[in-house]
Design a protein around this motif. Structure first.
Motif, PDB file in Angstrom:
ATOM      1  N   PRO A 190     -12.999 109.494  50.132  1.00 20.48           N
ATOM      2  CA  PRO A 190     -13.570 108.191  50.080  1.00 20.48           C
ATOM      3  C   PRO A 190     -13.036 107.372  52.128  1.00 20.48           C
ATOM      4  O   PRO A 190     -13.660 106.643  52.240  1.00 20.48           O
ATOM      5  N   GLY A 191     -11.684 107.205  51.820  1.00 16.96           N
ATOM      6  CA  GLY A 191     -10.928 107.314  52.845  1.00 16.96           C
ATOM      7  C   GLY A 191     -11.984 107.275  53.968  1.00 16.96           C
ATOM      8  O   GLY A 191     -12.026 106.266  55.204  1.00 16.96           O
ATOM      9  N   PHE A 192     -12.013 108.435  54.458  1.00 19.30           N
ATOM     10  CA  PHE A 192     -12.598 109.505  55.635  1.00 19.30           C
ATOM     11  C   PHE A 192     -14.057 108.367  56.308  1.00 19.30           C
ATOM     12  O   PHE A 192     -14.918 107.953  56.946  1.00 19.30           O
ATOM     13  N   ALA A 193     -14.974 108.635  54.778  1.00 19.63           N
ATOM     14  CA  ALA A 193     -16.259 107.585  54.929  1.00 19.63           C
ATOM     15  C   ALA A 193     -16.407 106.735  54.743  1.00 19.63           C
ATOM     16  O   ALA A 193     -17.266 105.869  55.740  1.00 19.63           O
ATOM     17  N   GLN A 194     -15.443 105.960  54.361  1.00 17.83           N
ATOM     18  CA  GLN A 194     -14.815 104.320  55.710  1.00 17.83           C
ATOM     19  C   GLN A 194     -14.939 104.651  56.737  1.00 17.83           C
ATOM     20  O   GLN A 194     -14.737 103.349  57.354  1.00 17.83           O
ATOM     21  N   LEU A 195     -13.752 105.169  57.091  1.00 21.66           N
ATOM     22  CA  LEU A 195     -13.281 105.206  58.654  1.00 21.66           C
ATOM     23  C   LEU A 195     -15.021 105.548  59.318  1.00 21.66           C
ATOM     24  O   LEU A 195     -15.755 104.592  60.549  1.00 21.66           O
ATOM     25  N   LEU A 196     -15.356 106.859  58.789  1.00 19.47           N
ATOM     26  CA  LEU A 196     -16.988 106.606  59.281  1.00 19.47           C
ATOM     27  C   LEU A 196     -18.092 105.702  59.295  1.00 19.47           C
ATOM     28  O   LEU A 196     -18.377 105.183  60.608  1.00 19.47           O
ATOM     29  N   GLU A 197     -17.685 104.498  58.892  1.00 17.85           N
ATOM     30  CA  GLU A 197     -19.009 103.278  58.628  1.00 17.85           C
ATOM     31  C   GLU A 197     -18.293 102.389  59.795  1.00 17.85           C
ATOM     32  O   GLU A 197     -18.580 101.563  60.281  1.00 17.85           O
ATOM     33  N   TRP A 205     -12.369 100.611  67.281  1.00 20.92           N
ATOM     34  CA  TRP A 205     -12.116 101.471  67.799  1.00 20.92           C
ATOM     35  C   TRP A 205     -11.186 102.453  67.002  1.00 20.92           C
ATOM     36  O   TRP A 205     -10.524 102.068  66.337  1.00 20.92           O
ATOM     37  N   ILE A 206     -11.516 103.489  67.149  1.00 22.25           N
ATOM     38  CA  ILE A 206     -10.238 104.455  66.525  1.00 22.25           C
ATOM     39  C   ILE A 206      -9.296 105.394  67.338  1.00 22.25           C
ATOM     40  O   ILE A 206     -10.403 106.090  68.666  1.00 22.25           O
ATOM     41  N   LYS A 207      -8.262 105.571  66.948  1.00 16.43           N
ATOM     42  CA  LYS A 207      -7.517 106.935  68.184  1.00 16.43           C
ATOM     43  C   LYS A 207      -7.073 107.545  67.053  1.00 16.43           C
ATOM     44  O   LYS A 207      -6.727 108.351  66.012  1.00 16.43           O
ATOM     45  N   LEU A 208      -7.751 108.891  68.290  1.00 16.08           N
ATOM     46  CA  LEU A 208      -7.919 110.510  67.542  1.00 16.08           C
ATOM     47  C   LEU A 208      -6.415 111.120  67.865  1.00 16.08           C
ATOM     48  O   LEU A 208      -6.407 111.772  68.953  1.00 16.08           O
ATOM     49  N   SER A 209      -5.821 110.559  67.332  1.00 17.11           N
ATOM     50  CA  SER A 209      -4.405 109.964  67.988  1.00 17.11           C
ATOM     51  C   SER A 209      -3.449 111.496  66.150  1.00 17.11           C
ATOM     52  O   SER A 209      -4.053 111.226  65.439  1.00 17.11           O
ATOM     53  N   ALA A 210      -2.433 111.861  66.905  1.00 16.43           N
ATOM     54  CA  ALA A 210      -1.231 112.395  65.810  1.00 16.43           C
ATOM     55  C   ALA A 210      -2.261 113.602  64.965  1.00 16.43           C
ATOM     56  O   ALA A 210      -1.574 113.243  63.913  1.00 16.43           O
ATOM     57  N   PHE A 227     -12.705 116.586  61.621  1.00 16.36           N
ATOM     58  CA  PHE A 227     -12.843 114.978  61.443  1.00 16.36           C
ATOM     59  C   PHE A 227     -12.514 114.412  62.996  1.00 16.36           C
ATOM     60  O   PHE A 227     -13.251 113.453  62.783  1.00 16.36           O
ATOM     61  N   ALA A 228     -12.135 115.017  63.975  1.00 15.31           N
ATOM     62  CA  ALA A 228     -12.098 114.442  65.168  1.00 15.31           C
ATOM     63  C   ALA A 228     -13.665 114.056  66.166  1.00 15.31           C
ATOM     64  O   ALA A 228     -14.076 113.557  66.245  1.00 15.31           O
ATOM     65  N   ARG A 229     -14.177 115.119  65.468  1.00 16.79           N
ATOM     66  CA  ARG A 229     -15.201 116.317  65.608  1.00 16.79           C
ATOM     67  C   ARG A 229     -16.288 114.620  65.443  1.00 16.79           C
ATOM     68  O   ARG A 229     -16.992 113.862  66.255  1.00 16.79           O
ATOM     69  N   ALA A 230     -16.617 114.785  64.250  1.00 13.63           N
ATOM     70  CA  ALA A 230     -17.067 113.510  64.133  1.00 13.63           C
ATOM     71  C   ALA A 230     -16.841 112.260  64.091  1.00 13.63           C
ATOM     72  O   ALA A 230     -17.831 111.447  64.043  1.00 13.63           O
ATOM     73  N   LEU A 231     -15.616 111.951  64.060  1.00 11.46           N
ATOM     74  CA  LEU A 231     -15.532 110.350  64.891  1.00 11.46           C
ATOM     75  C   LEU A 231     -15.663 110.205  66.115  1.00 11.46           C
ATOM     76  O   LEU A 231     -16.224 109.262  66.436  1.00 11.46           O
ATOM     77  N   LEU A 232     -15.983 110.770  66.572  1.00 19.42           N
ATOM     78  CA  LEU A 232     -16.467 111.101  68.047  1.00 19.42           C
ATOM     79  C   LEU A 232     -17.712 111.293  68.673  1.00 19.42           C
ATOM     80  O   LEU A 232     -18.314 110.029  69.099  1.00 19.42           O
ATOM     81  N   VAL A 239     -13.320 105.657  71.007  1.00 20.95           N
ATOM     82  CA  VAL A 239     -12.864 106.394  70.914  1.00 20.95           C
ATOM     83  C   VAL A 239     -11.497 106.660  71.543  1.00 20.95           C
ATOM     84  O   VAL A 239     -12.286 106.645  72.981  1.00 20.95           O
ATOM     85  N   LEU A 240     -10.319 106.684  71.528  1.00 24.53           N
ATOM     86  CA  LEU A 240      -8.977 107.228  72.615  1.00 24.53           C
ATOM     87  C   LEU A 240      -8.868 108.299  71.844  1.00 24.53           C
ATOM     88  O   LEU A 240      -8.753 108.452  70.297  1.00 24.53           O
TER      89      LEU A 240
END
Length: 289
Positions: A190-197, A205-210, A227-232, A239-240
């Motif tokens: 669920p958390g990742f679904a919310q992040l994608l939304e 903006w979302i940081k693909l860090s750590a 996960f990084a690919r989906a956000l990108l 994205v950073l």
């Protein structure tokens, strides 16, 4: 896979060559303590000093040309160490400060003049004391005049709870460390679904860090790549990327930061990675060739 693991764990330069102008948007400088003493109320005491000289050597080895230095929590709101590191390479470094909501306009301007372009606040209650909502919003209106943004350390599962606050922000907000998701819970969590939304919203903006923090399996952290690919793919313009060096309170040991660089080709093609590593941070932080 064996060759990949051996290459990424080796204490050498990364296999993947970063594009010219690549930016590490999340790294810290710590020490020397005699020049920059830790705050008495610090949440932890660093095991080693990784000062600006160490950071410069790391970035040279990785092929990083630019950096955004985030104030380490061990210094609380004394941002002198970040300003000092920026001053060494003002054309190639910016900073993110920790401040009290009561900071004066003159102090904010001094931080801006020194290369600060954002403030950071945390909403993970076991790690941070969240700011007073009214005072927080008032500060956001003040930094808007400087063209800054706010860096938020939060769990992606809290985005629904924080929606009213986030919608009211007069500045862009940047979510730290991919919302602290756990790769072990899968892409359907669920958390990742919310992040994608949220990634679809213009001010988010979302940081693909750590990637080492979200990885469930450890080095070479390949389980974090989907996960990084989906956000990108969801938000290629906002994205950073960042290393989180020197990896305070790590979930898994990072034997060499080349490991984090060598995961990048698994996250997107050359065009997407250029946006992630070069174009997006240049636009947000005002880097100029």
């Amino acid at each position: 896979m064996t060759d990949f693991i051996e290459a990424t764990l080796s204490p050498r330069r990364p296999r993947f060559t970063l594009p010219r102008g690549a930016c590490d948007t999340h790294c810290h400088v710590i020490g020397p303590a005699r020049s920059f003493p830790y705050a008495a109320s610090r949440p932890y005491t660093p095991e080693e000093e990784t000062d600006k000289t160490v950071l410069s050597a790391l970035h040279e080895r990785l092929g990083v040309d630019r950096a955004v230095i985030v104030q380490a929590t061990v210094y609380a709101t004394d941002n002198r160490i970040v300003l000092d590191a920026i001053a060494d390479r003002p054309h190639a470094r910016r900073g993110v400060a920790l401040v009290d909501t009561s900071i004066s306009d003159a102090a904010l301007q001094a931080l801006h003049d020194g290369g600060i372009r954002a403030v950071r606040f945390g909403f993970v209650r076991q790690l941070w004391t969240p700011p007073d909502p009214a005072e927080f919003q008032a500060l956001m209106h003040r930094i808007a005049g400087l063209g800054w943004h706010v860096l938020l350390h939060l769990d992606a599962t809290a985005l629904v709870e924080l929606q009213t606050m986030l919608d009211a922000l007069p500045v862009p907000f940047l979510i730290d460390h991919m919302g602290r998701i756990d790769a072990g819970a899968g892409l359907d969590q669920p958390g990742f679904a919310q992040l994608l939304e949220w990634a679809q919203r213009d001010h988010c903006w979302i940081k693909l860090s750590a990637l080492d923090r979200i990885s469930a399996t450890g080095a070479p952290f390949v389980d974090a790549a989907p996960f990084a690919r989906a956000l990108l793919e969801a938000s290629p313009e906002r994205v950073l990327w960042g290393t989180d060096y020197p990896h305070p309170n790590p979930r898994h040991p990072v034997l060499h930061d080349a490991t984090l660089v060598d995961v990048l080709p698994l996250c997107g093609d050359a065009r997407a990675l250029h946006k992630l590593l070069v174009a997006n941070p240049a636009r947000l932080y005002g880097f100029v060739d």
